[in-house]
Enzyme design. Sequence first.
Site, PDB file in Angstrom:
ATOM      1  N   ASP A  19       0.801  -1.134  -0.034  1.00  0.00           N
ATOM      2  CA  ASP A  19      -0.053  -0.082  -0.078  1.00  0.00           C
ATOM      3  C   ASP A  19       0.765   1.253   0.131  1.00  0.00           C
ATOM      4  O   ASP A  19       2.051   1.037   0.560  1.00  0.00           O
ATOM      5  CB  ASP A  19      -0.774   0.052   1.165  1.00  0.00           C
ATOM      6  CG  ASP A  19      -2.001   0.748   1.036  1.00  0.00           C
ATOM      7  OD1 ASP A  19      -1.997   2.296   0.897  1.00  0.00           O
ATOM      8  OD2 ASP A  19      -3.278   0.439   1.272  1.00  0.00           O
ATOM      9  N   ARG A  63       4.367   0.847  -6.541  1.00  0.00           N
ATOM     10  CA  ARG A  63       3.343   1.348  -7.247  1.00  0.00           C
ATOM     11  C   ARG A  63       3.038   0.196  -8.615  1.00  0.00           C
ATOM     12  O   ARG A  63       1.791   0.066  -9.162  1.00  0.00           O
ATOM     13  CB  ARG A  63       3.486   2.716  -8.112  1.00  0.00           C
ATOM     14  CG  ARG A  63       3.538   3.837  -7.162  1.00  0.00           C
ATOM     15  CD  ARG A  63       3.655   5.111  -7.801  1.00  0.00           C
ATOM     16  NE  ARG A  63       3.513   6.216  -6.803  1.00  0.00           N
ATOM     17  CZ  ARG A  63       2.610   6.791  -6.654  1.00  0.00           C
ATOM     18  NH1 ARG A  63       1.345   6.549  -7.085  1.00  0.00           N
ATOM     19  NH2 ARG A  63       2.538   8.095  -5.551  1.00  0.00           N
ATOM     20  N   THR A 105     -11.047  -7.889  -5.938  1.00  0.00           N
ATOM     21  CA  THR A 105     -12.131  -7.794  -4.881  1.00  0.00           C
ATOM     22  C   THR A 105     -13.402  -6.969  -5.717  1.00  0.00           C
ATOM     23  O   THR A 105     -14.341  -6.545  -4.974  1.00  0.00           O
ATOM     24  CB  THR A 105     -11.579  -7.063  -3.991  1.00  0.00           C
ATOM     25  OG1 THR A 105     -11.189  -5.721  -3.993  1.00  0.00           O
ATOM     26  CG2 THR A 105     -10.590  -7.909  -3.001  1.00  0.00           C
ATOM     27  N   SER A 134     -19.076  -8.010  -7.489  1.00  0.00           N
ATOM     28  CA  SER A 134     -18.978  -6.705  -6.416  1.00  0.00           C
ATOM     29  C   SER A 134     -19.878  -7.431  -5.306  1.00  0.00           C
ATOM     30  O   SER A 134     -20.589  -8.318  -5.185  1.00  0.00           O
ATOM     31  CB  SER A 134     -19.821  -5.565  -6.925  1.00  0.00           C
ATOM     32  OG  SER A 134     -21.238  -6.261  -7.304  1.00  0.00           O
ATOM     33  N   CYS A 135     -19.975  -6.487  -4.094  1.00  0.00           N
ATOM     34  CA  CYS A 135     -20.763  -6.839  -2.958  1.00  0.00           C
ATOM     35  C   CYS A 135     -22.491  -7.094  -3.269  1.00  0.00           C
ATOM     36  O   CYS A 135     -23.056  -8.084  -2.693  1.00  0.00           O
ATOM     37  CB  CYS A 135     -20.683  -5.852  -1.880  1.00  0.00           C
ATOM     38  SG  CYS A 135     -21.058  -4.208  -2.300  1.00  0.00           S
ATOM     39  N   THR A 165     -20.510   5.123   0.142  1.00  0.00           N
ATOM     40  CA  THR A 165     -18.950   4.487   0.105  1.00  0.00           C
ATOM     41  C   THR A 165     -17.993   5.719  -0.085  1.00  0.00           C
ATOM     42  O   THR A 165     -18.383   6.985  -0.028  1.00  0.00           O
ATOM     43  CB  THR A 165     -18.901   3.853  -1.315  1.00  0.00           C
ATOM     44  OG1 THR A 165     -19.172   4.688  -2.505  1.00  0.00           O
ATOM     45  CG2 THR A 165     -20.046   2.686  -1.332  1.00  0.00           C
ATOM     46  N   GLY A 195     -23.902  -2.313 -12.096  1.00  0.00           N
ATOM     47  CA  GLY A 195     -23.964  -3.391 -13.172  1.00  0.00           C
ATOM     48  C   GLY A 195     -24.217  -4.672 -12.649  1.00  0.00           C
ATOM     49  O   GLY A 195     -24.015  -5.910 -12.984  1.00  0.00           O
TER      50      GLY A 195
END
EC number: 1.2.1.12
Length: 294
Positions: A19, A63, A105, A134-135, A165, A195
């Site tokens: 990160d 990166r 994810t 997606s969730c 979000t 979507g």
Amino acid sequence: IVFRAAQERSDIEIVAINDLLDADYMAYMLKYDSTHGRFNGTVEVKDGHLIVNGKKIRVTAERDPANLKWDEVGVDVVAEATGLFLTDETARKHITAGAKKVVLTGPSKDNTPMFVKGANFDKYEGQDIVSNASCTTNCLAPLAKVINDNFGIIEGLMTTVHATTATQKTVDGPSHKDWRGGRGASQNIIPSSTGAAKAVGKVLPELNGKLTGMAFRVPTPNVSVVDLTVRLEKAASYEEIKKAIKAASEGPMKGVLGYTEDDVVSTDFNGEVCTSVFDAKAGIALNDNFVKLV
């Protein structure tokens, strides 16, 4: 969230995190969470790396994923959660760096296969790069599969009432591509596109072209709800539909699709382990072929 969930399992060991944030700030964000509360464990920083519950976790700030040298720490699976590398070409840089598998994810932006637990895990054939969708798709797909397998879905519309979000604005701000999305998140119910329903057609090909949907972003910090309205091939009472969903939740979809008849509200699902929970009291039927499920 991925880290916290993994820490609850004995069969997963986190060995590295990449990160651009520095380790001290990462430790702070892991310790304290406004939605999920304080981390249940110890978190320290030593020599630029995280020490969580006494175990060292390598921290890097590359990166380019190709430079991550995952093989040096024995990485089997990378959870690609940046939202930046959502194609096979870009995610494959993790493989180049020594990882064996990559799980995106979010929905892929190319033809990288999507797999949703409770929908199509049985179709997995060992691909080294996959998307977990997606969730919203994870909430919708298990329910849609149960309904389609038992009663047949002719067509359907989905609305997700979606929690705020991090991409939204705290107050009105510039958003050139999505004007409504630039309005203050805590002040508005914001219609939006999604979507997720169409993506169900990718994980359940038998429903391809039969579902579409939209979203409303609402001023809540966590937990979203899917409202699925479908026309059925096989007539069924609402009680029969409930019975089929409950049977699935206690059988083949146990741990994926939950079932409740309690008078619940959204915060009752904070930290829920099932990806989808059917709210038996919230749905309604117009007739035996037209029903709304929550």
